[in-house]
Design an enzyme around this catalytic site. Structure first.
Site, PDB file in Angstrom:
ATOM      1  N   SER A  67       0.844  -1.199   0.000  1.00  0.00           N
ATOM      2  CA  SER A  67       0.000   0.000   0.000  1.00  0.00           C
ATOM      3  C   SER A  67       0.877   1.246   0.000  1.00  0.00           C
ATOM      4  O   SER A  67       1.878   1.315   0.722  1.00  0.00           O
ATOM      5  CB  SER A  67      -0.901  -0.008   1.242  1.00  0.00           C
ATOM      6  OG  SER A  67      -1.700   1.155   1.278  1.00  0.00           O
ATOM      7  N   GLU A  91      -7.987  -2.200  -8.581  1.00  0.00           N
ATOM      8  CA  GLU A  91      -8.491  -3.211  -7.655  1.00  0.00           C
ATOM      9  C   GLU A  91      -9.927  -3.602  -7.978  1.00  0.00           C
ATOM     10  O   GLU A  91     -10.835  -3.425  -7.159  1.00  0.00           O
ATOM     11  CB  GLU A  91      -8.374  -2.714  -6.209  1.00  0.00           C
ATOM     12  CG  GLU A  91      -6.935  -2.401  -5.823  1.00  0.00           C
ATOM     13  CD  GLU A  91      -6.788  -2.213  -4.319  1.00  0.00           C
ATOM     14  OE1 GLU A  91      -7.313  -3.050  -3.581  1.00  0.00           O
ATOM     15  OE2 GLU A  91      -6.157  -1.236  -3.916  1.00  0.00           O
TER      16      GLU A  91
END
Length: 585
Positions: free
Chosen positions: A381, A508
């Site tokens: 991340s 995503e």
């Protein structure tokens, strides 16, 4: 305050907003002059009537004319006020359209730095204040000036001595009121800023209502909103206090002038310097002088309030729209992206980037996405994966290196033409409030119902249109609240697929899906991937193991690239990520 906040706008800044209504405003101006003339003639006719009665002359004709002038002044005033109100509403409508259109074209970086509630306040509250500028501001000042000049001229002719004495008292009162009113603009602007703050606070609380309720933070958020509302209340009181001074000053000015004229005028009538008719006419003109002055002072405060709001509107309108700073000169056309043409290739060439005001987040990123292939971006991340997609869409501009689509630097491509070739699904998968149909048509306005149902079936959402009597017109709720997280994400993908772009940017796409729907969506992506270029960001590596190329990012740098089998051998970071996702034994 910043330099932008310190810049003050004046009346010339209002002219562009009035230009479209200049025909109506010309009629309003003519009616104002006609009404002023009808009103100013009344004291002279009244004097003639009184002098005629005193001399026992017939006055029926004069009385008829006087009544007619009263009626004309009333009708003209009513028509003028209606036209002003209509013009004011038109100014507000035009300003809201212009401001809303500009807000939707601001660079994405501006949304990152500004509060949504404050922008909403400028469209709603600030534009409303422009109505008062037109109706009780600008034209009351102009009309009042005509009445004051006419009344003053007539009073000089009737009795210069009495006028001179009157003028001293009126000038003192008006000068004081204007001095006080000049403070209103800055105070009003500060009040509008506090209203913007309050709107932002309320918008934040409502948008996170479920989180606040679950955290039992209602009282704390209510206190935060209350504090913001109290700040707006305090700022509003400052404006009210200044405006409240103007009314009493105007009243005292009128009463003092009236008493002064009555006493001194009575003495001059007794001495034979003027007649009773002259005194009555003078007093009527006095009201035509003082009342418009009082209205003009009040209008001046309204004008200052409106100019404060106009300054906030202008601040937003002066922000360059997206594309305003594009490279000068002719841009490269994109004929190669026409239907049936070759599918483009994406190339990152030593790309560096940092968000405005922040540190660099990408460092010399280089890799190519071959035409018609699938490239996956993986990494921890904050590695910069989503930022790369935003750069392809030109939401932001690269600060170093070059980003090319089909060999052309994206800065040389028209934004609309570039984005017409891209299908982008955001990580948060936003759904618009409204119906299922409206959400799909946003990318393909001409799509038929059969096409809408077909694309819903592709992403396993056909049941949404089948389970409700409304069909495609079923409501999805504010932000898609009536849908599950997975349904919202699949709906966002469906509307992207409906447009049929040659390049798909998926951030995503399966993050909120269960295993069954993830498999269904992977089949849908596989089906639409034929002859398309895909760039996919994913944390769930199971969705990208079959990618033609996987690019591993860490700390804004490319640390590895290859296929799944290659990377499990050559990249420790990818091996760690893969093991965490149970992709290797």
């Amino acid at each position: 305050m910043s330099a932008e906040e310190n810049r003050r706008v004046g009346l010339p800044a209002l002219l562009p907003y009035l230009r479209a209504h200049r025909g109506t405003l010309a009629v309003v101006g003519a009616l104002s002059l006609l009404g002023a003339a009808a009103s100013l003639a009344q004291p002279l006719l009244t004097r003639s009537v009184l002098d005629g009665v005193t001399a026992a002359r017939p006055v029926a004709g004069l009385v008829t004319v006087l009544v007619g002038l009263v009626v004309v002044a009333a009708v003209v005033g009513g028509l003028r006020d209606y036209l002003l109100q209509r013009t004011a509403e038109g100014v507000v409508l035009g300003t809201r359209r212009r401001l809303a259109g500009h807000l939707l074209r601001l660079p994405i970086a501006e949304y990152d730095q500004r509060r949504t509630g404050d922008l909403l306040s400028r469209v709603g509250s600030d534009t409303t204040l422009l109505r008062a500028v037109v109706t009780s501001g600008l034209f009351e000042v102009v009309t009042g000036a005509v009445m004051v000049v006419g009344a003053a001229g007539a009073m000089v002719l009737l009795d210069p001595v009495l006028f001179g004495v009157t003028l001293l008292g009126v000038a003192a009162g008006v000068g004081f009121a204007v001095t006080v009113a000049r403070r209103v603009r800055d105070l009003a602007r500060a009040a509008q800023e506090r209203i913007g703050d309050m709107t932002s606070t309320v918008e934040r609380a409502i948008s996170a209502a479920r989180t606040i309720r679950a955290a039992r933070a209602e009282r704390r958020e209510a206190d935060t909103v209350g504090a913001s509302a109290e700040a707006a209340y305090t700022a509003g009181l400052r404006v009210a206090r200044v405006q409240a001074v103007v009314g009493p000053v105007s009243t005292v000015t009128i009463q003092s002038a009236f008493l002064l004229v009555l006493g001194l005028g009575g003495a001059r009538v007794a001495s034979g310097a003027i007649t009773v008719g002259d005194l009555v006419a003078f007093i009527m003109f006095l009201f035509f002088l003082v009342l418009p002055l009082g209205q003009a002072v009040h209008a001046y405060t309204q004008l200052q309030t409106g100019l404060g709001a106009l300054q906030r509107i202008e601040e937003v309108l002066e922000i360059p729209a997206e594309g305003a700073a594009d490279r000068a000169g002719p841009t490269v056309t994109v004929d190669r992206a026409a239907a049936g043409g070759p599918v483009p290739m994406i190339e990152f060439d030593r790309v560096g980037f940092g968000y405005p005001g922040g540190p660099p987040v990408l460092h010399e990123v280089s890799f190519a996405v071959p035409a018609g292939t699938r490239t996956a971006l993986v990494g921890p991340s904050g590695a910069g994966k989503s930022t790369l997609l935003a750069l392809v869409e030109r939401f932001y501009e690269v600060t170093a290196g070059a980003l090319r689509v089909d060999g052309i630097d994206v800065r040389d491509l028209p934004r609309d033409a570039l984005r017409a070739r891209l299908g982008y699904v955001e990580q948060e998968a936003p759904v618009l409030a409204g119906t299922l149909r409206e959400n799909l048509l946003i990318t393909a306005p001409a799509a038929t119902d059969d096409q809408l149902r077909a694309v819903l079936d592709e992403v396993n959402l056909g049941h949404l249109a089948e389970r409700a009597a409304e069909g495609l017109d079923v409501q999805v709720g504010e932000g898609g609240v009536l849908l599950s997280g997975g349904e919202r994400q699949r709906l966002a993908i469906a509307r992207t697929l409906l447009a049929g772009p040659p390049v798909l940017l998926l951030d995503e796409p399966t993050s909120n899906l269960d295993a069954r729907n993830e498999a269904a969506l992977r089949r849908a992506i596989d089906a639409v991937a034929v002859r398309r270029t895909l760039l996919i960001v994913a944390h769930r590596l199971s969705t990208v193991v079959d990618a033609d190329q996987i690019v591993v990012l860490d700390g804004g740098r490319v640390v590895a690239a290859g296929t799944h089998d290659q990377l499990t051998t050559t990249s420790p970071l990818y091996r760690e990520l893969a093991a965490h996702q149970l992709l290797v034994g």
